[in-house]
Design an enzyme around this catalytic site. Structure first.
Site, PDB file in Angstrom:
ATOM      1  N   HIS A  83      35.919  55.704 -93.533  1.00 29.66           N
ATOM      2  CA  HIS A  83      36.123  54.744 -92.448  1.00 29.66           C
ATOM      3  C   HIS A  83      36.000  53.324 -92.986  1.00 29.66           C
ATOM      4  CE1 HIS A  83      35.753  52.757 -88.573  1.00 29.66           C
ATOM      5  NE2 HIS A  83      36.027  53.897 -87.978  1.00 29.66           N
ATOM      6  N   GLY A 135      25.773  32.129 -89.363  1.00 30.48           N
ATOM      7  CA  GLY A 135      25.302  32.552 -90.683  1.00 30.48           C
ATOM      8  C   GLY A 135      26.051  31.897 -91.814  1.00 30.48           C
ATOM      9  N   HIS A 193      26.445  38.896 -97.230  1.00 24.39           N
ATOM     10  CA  HIS A 193      25.118  39.340 -97.659  1.00 24.39           C
ATOM     11  C   HIS A 193      25.337  40.302 -98.838  1.00 24.39           C
ATOM     12  CE1 HIS A 193      21.394  41.658 -97.606  1.00 24.39           C
ATOM     13  NE2 HIS A 193      20.841  40.726 -96.850  1.00 24.39           N
ATOM     14  N   PRO A 194      24.588  40.171 -99.936  1.00 20.68           N
ATOM     15  CA  PRO A 194      24.906  40.955-101.155  1.00 20.68           C
ATOM     16  C   PRO A 194      24.957  42.470-100.927  1.00 20.68           C
ATOM     17  CG  PRO A 194      22.747  39.842-101.294  1.00 20.68           C
ATOM     18  CD  PRO A 194      23.473  39.252-100.134  1.00 20.68           C
ATOM     19  N   THR A 195      24.107  43.012-100.053  1.00 22.33           N
ATOM     20  CA  THR A 195      24.126  44.470 -99.820  1.00 22.33           C
ATOM     21  C   THR A 195      24.511  44.842 -98.391  1.00 22.33           C
ATOM     22  OG1 THR A 195      21.749  44.392 -99.314  1.00 22.33           O
ATOM     23  CG2 THR A 195      22.371  44.920-101.592  1.00 22.33           C
ATOM     24  N   ALA A 196      24.291  43.923 -97.453  1.00 19.32           N
ATOM     25  CA  ALA A 196      24.547  44.258 -96.039  1.00 19.32           C
ATOM     26  C   ALA A 196      25.872  43.708 -95.533  1.00 19.32           C
ATOM     27  CB  ALA A 196      23.401  43.751 -95.163  1.00 19.32           C
ATOM     28  N   GLY A 197      26.598  42.959 -96.355  1.00 20.34           N
ATOM     29  CA  GLY A 197      27.938  42.511 -95.991  1.00 20.34           C
ATOM     30  C   GLY A 197      27.995  41.530 -94.843  1.00 20.34           C
TER      31      GLY A 197
END
Lengths: 301, 301
Positions: A85, A166, A171-175
């Site tokens: 997805h 924002g 965000h490096p891991t949370a996008g």
């Protein structure tokens, strides 16, 4: 009866469909709180995604949603995420849906408050979408998400894709996350007494918005092979303005041209009571009916 | 979802329609309690009677009902009561009505528990009626109440009219009370495009139970003079077994014989959600629909 309980729904999609322990932690803010209720969550291992349905008092719901997004940002690392997805964030998309005694404006307002809070607290860029969108090209989630997590690093630097809240970097891991407001969807399918998929597809085209049909109706033709019939499969995107019975009657009218009849229909998943009551009121020709007359509504005030 | 909230309704009729202070005291046990809710009360000065609608958790509702009957017995003196409506007790009649996640058997059971408690606590004779009746001639309230408070003194001494609970003599000031269980009533009227009352009356006869029609339908013809039309006015006594749409369609069929059409309908007062949902499901031919799919039902569990 000015103290009628406000009920908002939220259907967040998180990019984790395999690790049950993580999913449990992510949905934990929706449990054991007065005023909100976790109705359901379904996960898909291939999609590697889970879809949560939670409902309740808008302020409590919004606060719990902020919490859940924080937990998802801690537990999900999109640099390691694989799934069928499309996704751009640990918390990918968060629609708020007005259900009872709340307006769409209140849903939009809540979506913006949650967006602002999430951006501030976790440094995640937020795109407002659907009814909360700040420009027409941001109404459609697919357009915002195009490129996904991996492509968003570049895309977000374009002036056109500056986030609504924002930082202007993922965000490096949370996008990145899309947050917005929309009407409840009603999945309504009408079955025809033919196995000719072309007929279902033609009728779907006649009635859907994309081809000149009803404004709040998406439709495709579907082959129900094991039953030997076809179906006009619809997604009603605002049942208060495009009533179910109207599409049903129009399908009947269109089917007649092929000598085809309706043989039944399906309502998939949850349906707001008013969508059904409107139908009953139409067919019985009830004058001056008010939803306040529904006994069960008295129980929820 | 085994912990679904049980909801019972109770519609007690008290023989006081003039003294607001007394009425307030009588309904006070229905206020400020968790688990039950006073929905409405309407009083009529000519009838000298008030009709209360209260709803909630069966046990709490039953206990509050016992309390209210005690207060009514203290405050209402039937030896001094005058009013147009027939009555035999300070609390005249108490029907319990299963609404949600409760069966008729549970309503009958509750009516008997309340009856027993009231008889013991206040020494008031109780007749079980409707579905709680212990013999066929006690199903009909009018038959039990015939003779009213004044005539009950003698009547109750007959073996045939021995009360189901309590002493075989009327309470000196509070009389006797009928307690029982019944289905919710739905008041459903269908309007015809004629001013000929005879036609409405003939159709009413065709469809009502008394003359060979539907089992759970009472009907009369009514003249809506100011609109210049007539109406088939129905009381549906069990909408789960005689569906609204069935009477509607049959009225349409009967009206055709006179060249008459239906021009609309009315639903008066509260209507259980299921009565309307059944109607929608019928007209859209929805396959395998479950009331659990109604979003609002999720809110009440």
């Amino acid at each position: 009866m000015s103290s009628m309980k406000k009920i908002m729904e939220c259907v967040p999609n998180f990019s984790e469909g395999r690790d049950l322990e993580k999913i449990e932690k992510i949905v934990s803010p929706f449990r054991g709180k007065d005023g909100i209720k976790l109705l359901d969550y379904s996960r898909d291992e291939d999609h590697n995604r889970c879809v949560v349905t939670v409902i309740g008092e808008p302020k409590i719901l919004g606060a719990a949603m902020v919490e859940a997004i924080g937990i998802a940002a801690e537990l999900i690392d999109l640099t390691k995420h694989e799934g069928q997805h499309p996704r751009m964030g640990a918390t990918d998309v968060v629609p708020f849906i007005p259900i009872k005694n709340v307006t769409m404006d209140e849903a939009i307002q809540l979506s913006k408050e949650v967006a602002k809070e999430v951006a501030k607290k976790y440094n995640i860029p937020i795109f407002l979408y659907e009814k909360s969108a700040t420009s027409p090209e941001r109404e459609n989630l697919a357009k915002i998400r195009k490129g996904q997590f991996e492509g968003m690093k570049e895309k977000i630097r374009e002036a056109k894709w500056e986030p609504d809240f924002g930082p202007q970097e993922v965000h490096p891991t949370a996008g990145a996350t899309a947050i917005g407001a929309r009407m409840p969807l009603v999945a309504f399918n009408v079955n025809l007494d033919t196995d000719n998929l072309e007929i279902a597809s033609k009728i779907a085209k006649n009635i859907r918005f994309a081809n000149g049909g009803f404004r709040f109706c998406k439709a495709i033709g579907v082959d129900l092979k094991e039953r030997g019939i076809v179906q006009v499969s619809m997604n009603m995107t605002d049942y208060t303005r495009t009533a179910l019975y109207r599409t049903y009657e129009m399908i009947k009218v269109e089917a007649k041209r092929y000598g085809i009849n309706i043989v039944g229909s399906e309502l998939i998943g949850l349906v707001p009571m008013e969508a059904l009551i409107d139908t009953a009121v139409y067919y019985l020709g009830v004058e001056d009916f008010s939803v306040d007359q529904v006994l069960e509504n008295k129980l929820m005030e």
